[in-house]
Scaffold this motif. Structure first.
Motif, mmCIF file in Angstrom:
data_model
loop_
_atom_site.group_PDB
_atom_site.id
_atom_site.type_symbol
_atom_site.label_atom_id
_atom_site.label_comp_id
_atom_site.label_asym_id
_atom_site.label_seq_id
_atom_site.Cartn_x
_atom_site.Cartn_y
_atom_site.Cartn_z
ATOM 1 N N VAL A 134 -1.659 -6.253 -3.746
ATOM 2 C CA VAL A 134 -2.767 -5.328 -3.539
ATOM 3 C C VAL A 134 -3.674 -5.872 -2.438
ATOM 4 N N GLY A 135 -3.842 -5.091 -1.375
ATOM 5 C CA GLY A 135 -4.737 -5.473 -0.281
ATOM 6 C C GLY A 135 -4.188 -6.576 0.605
ATOM 7 N N GLU A 136 -4.904 -6.827 1.707
ATOM 8 C CA GLU A 136 -4.477 -7.831 2.688
ATOM 9 C C GLU A 136 -5.235 -9.143 2.558
ATOM 10 N N ASN A 137 -6.192 -9.202 1.646
ATOM 11 C CA ASN A 137 -7.045 -10.388 1.549
ATOM 12 C C ASN A 137 -6.355 -11.507 0.759
ATOM 13 N N ALA A 148 9.001 -16.955 5.579
ATOM 14 C CA ALA A 148 9.917 -18.096 5.715
ATOM 15 C C ALA A 148 11.143 -17.933 4.828
ATOM 16 N N ARG A 149 10.950 -17.311 3.674
ATOM 17 C CA ARG A 149 12.062 -17.105 2.735
ATOM 18 C C ARG A 149 12.718 -15.748 2.905
ATOM 19 N N ASP A 150 12.229 -14.967 3.870
ATOM 20 C CA ASP A 150 12.773 -13.636 4.134
ATOM 21 C C ASP A 150 12.679 -12.737 2.897
ATOM 22 N N ILE A 151 11.539 -12.842 2.217
ATOM 23 C CA ILE A 151 11.299 -12.016 1.033
ATOM 24 C C ILE A 151 10.540 -10.763 1.458
ATOM 25 N N PRO A 152 11.102 -9.577 1.280
ATOM 26 C CA PRO A 152 10.373 -8.361 1.659
ATOM 27 C C PRO A 152 9.136 -8.168 0.794
ATOM 28 N N TYR A 153 8.068 -7.664 1.405
ATOM 29 C CA TYR A 153 6.830 -7.439 0.668
ATOM 30 C C TYR A 153 6.125 -6.209 1.223
ATOM 31 N N VAL A 154 5.235 -5.653 0.432
ATOM 32 C CA VAL A 154 4.379 -4.569 0.886
ATOM 33 C C VAL A 154 2.960 -4.838 0.398
ATOM 34 N N VAL A 155 1.998 -4.339 1.157
ATOM 35 C CA VAL A 155 0.593 -4.366 0.774
ATOM 36 C C VAL A 155 0.258 -2.980 0.234
ATOM 37 N N THR A 156 -0.322 -2.899 -0.959
ATOM 38 C CA THR A 156 -0.628 -1.608 -1.560
ATOM 39 C C THR A 156 -2.131 -1.361 -1.660
ATOM 40 N N TYR A 157 -2.475 -0.093 -1.942
ATOM 41 C CA TYR A 157 -3.850 0.332 -2.143
ATOM 42 C C TYR A 157 -4.699 0.155 -0.884
ATOM 43 N N SER A 158 -4.022 0.086 0.254
ATOM 44 C CA SER A 158 -4.697 -0.077 1.533
ATOM 45 C C SER A 158 -3.750 0.411 2.620
ATOM 46 N N TYR A 159 -4.330 0.967 3.694
ATOM 47 C CA TYR A 159 -3.478 1.437 4.787
ATOM 48 C C TYR A 159 -4.249 1.348 6.099
ATOM 49 N N SER A 160 -3.589 0.798 7.100
ATOM 50 C CA SER A 160 -4.161 0.756 8.439
ATOM 51 C C SER A 160 -3.017 0.751 9.447
ATOM 52 N N LYS A 161 -3.119 1.596 10.445
ATOM 53 C CA LYS A 161 -2.096 1.637 11.494
ATOM 54 C C LYS A 161 -2.072 0.335 12.294
ATOM 55 N N LEU A 162 -3.164 -0.409 12.253
ATOM 56 C CA LEU A 162 -3.270 -1.652 13.020
ATOM 57 C C LEU A 162 -2.824 -2.885 12.226
ATOM 58 N N SER A 163 -2.498 -2.695 10.953
ATOM 59 C CA SER A 163 -2.129 -3.841 10.117
ATOM 60 C C SER A 163 -0.808 -4.457 10.562
ATOM 61 N N GLU A 164 -0.727 -5.767 10.445
ATOM 62 C CA GLU A 164 0.525 -6.456 10.758
ATOM 63 C C GLU A 164 1.488 -6.428 9.572
ATOM 64 N N HIS A 165 1.019 -5.893 8.441
ATOM 65 C CA HIS A 165 1.823 -5.852 7.229
ATOM 66 C C HIS A 165 2.243 -4.427 6.901
ATOM 67 N N PRO A 166 3.390 -4.246 6.249
ATOM 68 C CA PRO A 166 3.760 -2.906 5.782
ATOM 69 C C PRO A 166 2.805 -2.484 4.675
ATOM 70 N N ASN A 201 -12.318 -9.006 -1.049
ATOM 71 C CA ASN A 201 -11.905 -7.635 -1.326
ATOM 72 C C ASN A 201 -12.016 -6.808 -0.048
ATOM 73 N N ASP A 202 -10.938 -6.755 0.720
ATOM 74 C CA ASP A 202 -10.930 -6.027 1.981
ATOM 75 C C ASP A 202 -11.112 -4.530 1.783
ATOM 76 N N ARG A 203 -10.726 -3.996 0.597
ATOM 77 C CA ARG A 203 -10.878 -2.566 0.351
ATOM 78 C C ARG A 203 -12.350 -2.176 0.257
ATOM 79 N N VAL A 204 -13.152 -2.984 -0.449
ATOM 80 C CA VAL A 204 -14.577 -2.686 -0.589
ATOM 81 C C VAL A 204 -15.284 -2.848 0.757
ATOM 82 N N ALA A 205 -14.909 -3.862 1.503
ATOM 83 C CA ALA A 205 -15.506 -4.065 2.827
ATOM 84 C C ALA A 205 -15.271 -2.842 3.710
ATOM 85 N N ALA A 206 -14.058 -2.295 3.650
ATOM 86 C CA ALA A 206 -13.733 -1.114 4.451
ATOM 87 C C ALA A 206 -14.519 0.101 3.965
#
Length: 352
Positions: A134-137, A148-166, A201-206
């Protein structure tokens, strides 16, 4: 010792064969049901699992992992167990992962990035094949360990076109610009905010940035003394509202933007105790659209977020990568829907 080992192995084969016989399928099909369930029809999966339950047979997870280099374990780290929005998200993930034969490990950071990192490291040590956060923070070490371990991940409850994360979620800043614009269109000019802490909490900051940006576009600003930050509780919402409303009517805020529904509902409870009523004496908004928000009197103006859909999409994206159907998770935006109810209304210009 060798005899004992053979007996156990033989016993294991017999049990597998017994499940296959009871389900009227081959032993290979039984194996596929638990290792590659997407290759077996739902009807056969249910038949095999029913036979396995009847025979009290459980596949050996360690053996499966060694044989296939797969653990069929996914992880999810959420900030708190005290909020129903994350329960909905986990429910969506659980349904998708379970249907694919995956076990979902759940960790709770309690808004502590280092605890989130420890949870992630424990999951990696147990061989999780994918993680939702949850979130990028989160500490840079967490994302570095996943990459490093090639483990796929996603960030949820947040969205930004500029994010480096899915990302699979919504634009918190844009949502609160829209909410503030709604109140501005109703004629409000004196604003206050009651929010949960911004730290970690990056969501509250936004969200706060969205309120400030919308006000700035209208040549307005929220006074520092009108922003109250504290726990995401009914009690804090009530205390904060009472504090704001002790001021003279001519200077106290007419519109209160809350960081979530829980805080806003607490404020409405305090209003009832003080003999104040929305939207006659003030307008107030929340966020998340909790189940009680539409049933409270007055109904709370808020934004509905389909958190179950976020969880479902996150799990589907991770499974698509784990099973080799796509190279990496893709970002998805789940737009919140503004729910206009009785807690917000037009503020007469002669009272502004």
């Amino acid at each position: 010792m060798t005899g004992t080992k053979r007996t156990r192995e033989g016993s294991g084969r017999v049990k597998l064969e017994a499940v296959a016989s009871a389900a009227n399928v081959s032993t290979a099909t039984v194996s596929r049901v638990f290792n590659e369930p997407d290759k077996v029809s739902e009807a056969i999966r249910e038949r095999v699992k029913e036979a396995a339950r009847a025979l009290n047979w459980i596949p050996n997870a360690a053996g499966r992992a060694l044989a296939s280099s797969r653990t069929h374990i996914a992880g999810a780290i959420i900030p708190t167990l005290d909020n129903e929005i994350f329960a909905h998200q986990i429910g969506g993930m659980q349904a998708v992962f379970s249907n694919a034969g995956f076990t979902l490990f759940l960790g709770c950071s309690n808004y502590d990035p280092l605890e989130g990192l420890r949870q992630a490291e424990a999951m990696l040590a147990r061989g999780v094949e994918a993680i939702a956060l949850v979130g990028e923070n989160h500490p840079a070490e967490l994302f570095a360990a996943l990459k490093a371990r090639d483990i796929p991940y996603v960030v949820t409850y947040s969205y930004s076109k500029l994010s480096e994360h899915p990302c699979i979620g919504f634009d918190n800043r844009a949502a609160f610009i829209r909410m503030t614009d709604h109140l501005l269109a109703l004629g409000h000019r004196r604003f206050a905010g009651i929010f949960q802490p911004v730290a970690n909490n990056d969501r509250v900051a936004a969200r706060l940035a969205g309120v400030r940006d919308a006000l700035a576009a209208a040549d307005l600003a929220m006074a520092d003394e009108n922003l109250l930050v504290g726990p995401s509780t009914l009690e804090f919402g009530a205390e904060s509202f009472s504090h704001l409303m002790t001021r003279e009517r001519e200077v106290r805020p007419t519109a209160i933007v809350c960081g979530n529904d829980n805080i806003a509902l607490g404020a409405l409870m305090a209003a009832n105790a003080l003999g104040l009523k929305a939207p006659t004496d003030f307008s107030i908004t929340g966020f998340d659209d909790l189940a009680i928000s539409s049933r409270f009197a007055p109904g709370l103006t808020t934004m509905k977020v389909d958190n179950q859909s976020i969880g479902t999409s996150a799990a589907n994206q991770l499974l698509a990568v784990v099973t080799g159907r796509q190279a990496g998770p893709q970002s998805e935006e789940v737009a919140p829907v503004l729910q206009i109810r009785d807690s917000s209304g037009r503020w007469p210009q002669d009272r502004a």
